[in-house]
Design a protein around this motif. Structure first.
Motif, PDB file in Angstrom:
ATOM      1  N   GLU A  32      41.679  10.435  14.823  1.00  0.00           N
ATOM      2  CA  GLU A  32      41.753  10.490  16.280  1.00  0.00           C
ATOM      3  C   GLU A  32      41.778   9.059  16.783  1.00  0.00           C
ATOM      4  OE1 GLU A  32      38.722  12.835  18.158  1.00  0.00           O
ATOM      5  OE2 GLU A  32      38.764  14.350  16.591  1.00  0.00           O
ATOM      6  N   ALA A  33      42.492   8.799  17.855  1.00  0.00           N
ATOM      7  CA  ALA A  33      42.490   7.463  18.457  1.00  0.00           C
ATOM      8  C   ALA A  33      41.067   7.056  18.825  1.00  0.00           C
ATOM      9  CB  ALA A  33      43.411   7.418  19.672  1.00  0.00           C
ATOM     10  N   ASP A  34      40.232   8.007  19.234  1.00  0.00           N
ATOM     11  CA  ASP A  34      38.852   7.694  19.608  1.00  0.00           C
ATOM     12  C   ASP A  34      38.051   7.085  18.456  1.00  0.00           C
ATOM     13  OD1 ASP A  34      38.453   8.149  22.346  1.00  0.00           O
ATOM     14  OD2 ASP A  34      38.340  10.312  22.046  1.00  0.00           O
ATOM     15  N   MET A  35      38.472   7.328  17.221  1.00  0.00           N
ATOM     16  CA  MET A  35      37.753   6.773  16.073  1.00  0.00           C
ATOM     17  C   MET A  35      37.795   5.247  16.074  1.00  0.00           C
ATOM     18  SD  MET A  35      38.964   9.412  13.129  1.00  0.00           S
ATOM     19  CE  MET A  35      38.267  11.061  13.011  1.00  0.00           C
ATOM     20  N   TYR A  36      38.800   4.678  16.713  1.00  0.00           N
ATOM     21  CA  TYR A  36      38.945   3.226  16.842  1.00  0.00           C
ATOM     22  C   TYR A  36      37.741   2.616  17.564  1.00  0.00           C
ATOM     23  CZ  TYR A  36      41.167  -1.173  18.396  1.00  0.00           C
ATOM     24  OH  TYR A  36      41.473  -2.491  18.651  1.00  0.00           O
ATOM     25  N   PHE A  37      37.115   3.391  18.435  1.00  0.00           N
ATOM     26  CA  PHE A  37      36.024   2.895  19.271  1.00  0.00           C
ATOM     27  C   PHE A  37      34.631   3.144  18.678  1.00  0.00           C
ATOM     28  CE2 PHE A  37      39.522   3.936  22.231  1.00  0.00           C
ATOM     29  CZ  PHE A  37      39.762   2.649  22.711  1.00  0.00           C
ATOM     30  N   VAL A  38      34.567   3.621  17.438  1.00  0.00           N
ATOM     31  CA  VAL A  38      33.287   3.885  16.785  1.00  0.00           C
ATOM     32  C   VAL A  38      32.931   2.674  15.928  1.00  0.00           C
ATOM     33  CG1 VAL A  38      32.029   5.406  15.208  1.00  0.00           C
ATOM     34  CG2 VAL A  38      33.710   6.364  16.812  1.00  0.00           C
ATOM     35  N   ASP A  39      31.741   2.110  16.173  1.00  0.00           N
ATOM     36  CA  ASP A  39      31.331   0.924  15.421  1.00  0.00           C
ATOM     37  C   ASP A  39      30.744   1.316  14.064  1.00  0.00           C
ATOM     38  OD1 ASP A  39      28.638   1.672  15.855  1.00  0.00           O
ATOM     39  OD2 ASP A  39      28.365   0.241  17.498  1.00  0.00           O
ATOM     40  N   LYS A  40      30.365   0.315  13.282  1.00  0.00           N
ATOM     41  CA  LYS A  40      29.865   0.549  11.924  1.00  0.00           C
ATOM     42  C   LYS A  40      28.582   1.382  11.902  1.00  0.00           C
ATOM     43  CE  LYS A  40      31.818  -3.399   9.434  1.00  0.00           C
ATOM     44  NZ  LYS A  40      32.883  -3.830  10.294  1.00  0.00           N
ATOM     45  N   GLN A  41      27.851   1.389  13.012  1.00  0.00           N
ATOM     46  CA  GLN A  41      26.633   2.182  13.104  1.00  0.00           C
ATOM     47  C   GLN A  41      26.914   3.613  13.560  1.00  0.00           C
ATOM     48  OE1 GLN A  41      26.817  -1.080  14.549  1.00  0.00           O
ATOM     49  NE2 GLN A  41      25.994  -1.767  12.592  1.00  0.00           N
ATOM     50  N   TYR A  44      29.800   5.123  19.690  1.00  0.00           N
ATOM     51  CA  TYR A  44      31.087   5.141  20.384  1.00  0.00           C
ATOM     52  C   TYR A  44      31.050   4.196  21.579  1.00  0.00           C
ATOM     53  CZ  TYR A  44      35.072   7.183  22.939  1.00  0.00           C
ATOM     54  OH  TYR A  44      36.254   7.387  23.613  1.00  0.00           O
ATOM     55  N   HIS A  45      32.028   3.285  21.630  1.00  0.00           N
ATOM     56  CA  HIS A  45      32.112   2.298  22.719  1.00  0.00           C
ATOM     57  C   HIS A  45      33.556   2.241  23.219  1.00  0.00           C
ATOM     58  CE1 HIS A  45      28.114   0.808  21.655  1.00  0.00           C
ATOM     59  NE2 HIS A  45      28.521   0.816  20.402  1.00  0.00           N
ATOM     60  N   TYR A  46      33.902   3.122  24.146  1.00  0.00           N
ATOM     61  CA  TYR A  46      35.265   3.170  24.686  1.00  0.00           C
ATOM     62  C   TYR A  46      35.547   1.939  25.534  1.00  0.00           C
ATOM     63  CZ  TYR A  46      39.359   4.689  27.266  1.00  0.00           C
ATOM     64  OH  TYR A  46      40.613   4.768  27.810  1.00  0.00           O
ATOM     65  N   ARG A  47      36.757   1.384  25.364  1.00  0.00           N
ATOM     66  CA  ARG A  47      37.224   0.260  26.166  1.00  0.00           C
ATOM     67  C   ARG A  47      38.658   0.571  26.594  1.00  0.00           C
ATOM     68  NH1 ARG A  47      35.218  -1.111  21.651  1.00  0.00           N
ATOM     69  NH2 ARG A  47      37.096  -1.930  20.712  1.00  0.00           N
ATOM     70  N   ALA A  48      38.830   0.867  27.870  1.00  0.00           N
ATOM     71  CA  ALA A  48      40.141   1.284  28.378  1.00  0.00           C
ATOM     72  C   ALA A  48      41.234   0.265  28.055  1.00  0.00           C
ATOM     73  CB  ALA A  48      40.068   1.518  29.889  1.00  0.00           C
ATOM     74  N   ASP A  49      40.897  -1.021  28.049  1.00  0.00           N
ATOM     75  CA  ASP A  49      41.906  -2.055  27.778  1.00  0.00           C
ATOM     76  C   ASP A  49      42.365  -2.062  26.324  1.00  0.00           C
ATOM     77  OD1 ASP A  49      39.299  -2.988  27.092  1.00  0.00           O
ATOM     78  OD2 ASP A  49      40.004  -5.062  27.134  1.00  0.00           O
ATOM     79  N   HIS A  55      45.659   3.799  19.798  1.00  0.00           N
ATOM     80  CA  HIS A  55      46.749   4.706  19.409  1.00  0.00           C
ATOM     81  C   HIS A  55      47.610   4.090  18.302  1.00  0.00           C
ATOM     82  CE1 HIS A  55      46.077   8.126  21.965  1.00  0.00           C
ATOM     83  NE2 HIS A  55      45.715   7.284  22.923  1.00  0.00           N
ATOM     84  N   ARG A  56      47.828   2.789  18.364  1.00  0.00           N
ATOM     85  CA  ARG A  56      48.580   2.120  17.296  1.00  0.00           C
ATOM     86  C   ARG A  56      47.823   2.249  15.974  1.00  0.00           C
ATOM     87  NH1 ARG A  56      50.603  -1.302  20.231  1.00  0.00           N
ATOM     88  NH2 ARG A  56      48.804  -2.628  20.554  1.00  0.00           N
ATOM     89  N   TRP A  57      46.507   2.040  16.007  1.00  0.00           N
ATOM     90  CA  TRP A  57      45.673   2.183  14.809  1.00  0.00           C
ATOM     91  C   TRP A  57      45.779   3.598  14.247  1.00  0.00           C
ATOM     92  CZ3 TRP A  57      41.626   5.570  14.066  1.00  0.00           C
ATOM     93  CH2 TRP A  57      40.887   5.398  12.889  1.00  0.00           C
TER      94      TRP A  57
END
Length: 127
Positions: A32-41, A44-49, A55-57
């Motif tokens: 999921e694109a949202d997985m990009y915003f999950v840190d090593k711990q 979840y830290h969403y950043r609209a920018d 999505h590329r990831w």
């Protein structure tokens, strides 16, 4: 014995519609694109920018796993039809069977997307 054909499953739906839950039931690499915003711990830290990078990831990870011969399931909102195009091209490139599933349940969404944004997404939804 012949190799089983690859499968790429796209799951689309509004936030809270059950996409992640459905994806977790499919025997495939779940992205999921949202997985990009999950840190090593695991937080979840969403950043609209960073949404374009997310999505590329997701697309790059999809290609990586298809190239390795793994089935992949991608659960993103895919509100507009064009948002699935890169994945359709990857399915063609790797000769993967493509399935598109739509979720329409109404669960609390896990990422705190506001109801206003969900309603805007609903208004822009393309079948």
């Amino acid at each position: 014995m012949a190799n089983k054909p690859l499968k790429l499953t796209l799951i689309r739906g509004l936030p809270g519609s059950g996409k992640s839950t459905l994806a977790s039931t499919i025997d495939a690499v779940h992205l999921e694109a949202d997985m990009y915003f999950v840190d090593k711990q695991g937080d979840y830290h969403y950043r609209a920018d960073e949404i374009a990078n997310a999505h590329r990831w997701c697309q790059q990870q999809t290609e990586y796993h298809l190239a390795k011969g793994s089935n992949v399931v991608v659960a993103n909102t895919f509100v507009k039809q064009w948002e699935m195009q890169a994945y359709k091209e990857l399915a063609d490139k790797y000769q993967a069977a493509l399935a598109v599933r739509v979720c329409s349940a109404a669960y609390p969404n896990i990422h705190g997307v506001s109801q206003d944004i969900i309603e805007t997404m609903r208004a822009n939804w393309e079948d």
